[in-house]
Design a protein around this motif. Structure first.
Motif, PDB file in Angstrom:
ATOM      1  N   ASP A   1      29.754  21.047  56.235  1.00 34.37           N
ATOM      2  CA  ASP A   1      29.142  22.135  55.466  1.00 34.37           C
ATOM      3  C   ASP A   1      28.948  21.735  54.006  1.00 34.37           C
ATOM      4  O   ASP A   1      27.912  22.009  53.407  1.00 34.37           O
ATOM      5  N   PHE A   2      29.959  21.082  53.438  1.00 32.48           N
ATOM      6  CA  PHE A   2      29.851  20.606  52.064  1.00 32.48           C
ATOM      7  C   PHE A   2      28.670  19.645  51.912  1.00 32.48           C
ATOM      8  O   PHE A   2      27.883  19.752  50.965  1.00 32.48           O
ATOM      9  N   ALA A   3      28.521  18.712  52.844  1.00 36.22           N
ATOM     10  CA  ALA A   3      27.437  17.728  52.773  1.00 36.22           C
ATOM     11  C   ALA A   3      26.068  18.414  52.823  1.00 36.22           C
ATOM     12  O   ALA A   3      25.160  18.048  52.068  1.00 36.22           O
ATOM     13  N   LYS A   4      25.927  19.409  53.687  1.00 32.77           N
ATOM     14  CA  LYS A   4      24.661  20.150  53.767  1.00 32.77           C
ATOM     15  C   LYS A   4      24.357  20.878  52.459  1.00 32.77           C
ATOM     16  O   LYS A   4      23.230  20.868  51.973  1.00 32.77           O
ATOM     17  N   GLU A   5      25.382  21.505  51.887  1.00 33.23           N
ATOM     18  CA  GLU A   5      25.199  22.219  50.621  1.00 33.23           C
ATOM     19  C   GLU A   5      24.840  21.256  49.494  1.00 33.23           C
ATOM     20  O   GLU A   5      23.964  21.548  48.674  1.00 33.23           O
ATOM     21  N   ALA A   6      25.520  20.113  49.446  1.00 28.51           N
ATOM     22  CA  ALA A   6      25.246  19.123  48.397  1.00 28.51           C
ATOM     23  C   ALA A   6      23.832  18.576  48.537  1.00 28.51           C
ATOM     24  O   ALA A   6      23.097  18.445  47.547  1.00 28.51           O
ATOM     25  N   TYR A   7      23.425  18.279  49.759  1.00 29.70           N
ATOM     26  CA  TYR A   7      22.078  17.776  50.031  1.00 29.70           C
ATOM     27  C   TYR A   7      21.033  18.780  49.530  1.00 29.70           C
ATOM     28  O   TYR A   7      20.079  18.415  48.840  1.00 29.70           O
TER      29      TYR A   7
END
Length: 186
Positions: free
Chosen positions: A31-37
């Motif tokens: 989830d963090f990676a998706k938000e950062a992207y």
């Protein structure tokens, strides 16, 4: 050798050159990676197909490599767990008797050097890349390797890093090394 930029990703934060540039309350890495992207406003659809180790290395690298020509930038990365996180997911797909369907898309990521390959493809890098599995982050080792690449003329810059991810434990630290005397012939 001069360290020009750094990026640290851990605990749902992205820290660029010592300043927090993105933070999320989510603790789940996916989830963090998706938000950062999304926050970085990246337009690279292949990101969504990557395994988590590749996403971690990609996000940290992207913070430093944006908006420049990096065709002569080499990549030298390391970690402790290799691609173990993805290896376990692939093994689970083989072990399941009810849902036996080993995915070639997952199998592709069962080598740690795939993450540097993804970065290299994104930035059209035409230099060396290496991924070492080490017990701990060894900046001196990475810097010595980077210095050899620059002195041999194989690269003008080297993006070095540690990208460790296993289950929900993750940390990436990447930095760009340049030779202050790039115009000198050795």
């Amino acid at each position: 050798m001069k360290k020009t930029e750094t990026c640290l990703i851990e605990n749902s934060k992205i820290i660029l050159n010592g300043e927090t540039v993105f933070e999320s309350p989510t603790v789940n890495f996916s989830d963090f990676a998706k938000e950062a992207y999304k926050n970085m406003e990246l337009a690279y659809p292949k990101f969504h197909k990557m395994d988590n180790l590749s996403k971690l290395a990609f996000l940290a690298s992207e913070m430093i490599l944006r908006d420049e020509d990096h065709s002569r930038t080499a990549l030298v990365f390391s970690n402790r767990s290799s691609s173990l996180d993805t290896d376990f997911k692939y093994q689970e797909s083989i072990n399941s008797q009810e849902n036996y369907f080993p995915s070639p898309a997952v199998f592709v990521y069962t080598l740690p050097n795939i993450c540097v390959g993804e970065i290299g493809i994104r930035h059209k890098m035409q230099t060396e890349n290496a991924f070492f599995v080490l017990d701990e982050f060894d900046e001196e080792f990475l810097n010595d390797y980077a210095q050899q690449l620059i002195q041999s003329g194989k690269a003008n810059k080297v993006l070095c890093g540690w990208a460790e991810l296993y289950q929900e434990s993750y940390k990436a630290f990447v930095y760009l090394l340049t030779n202050e005397c790039n115009n000198l012939t050795i």
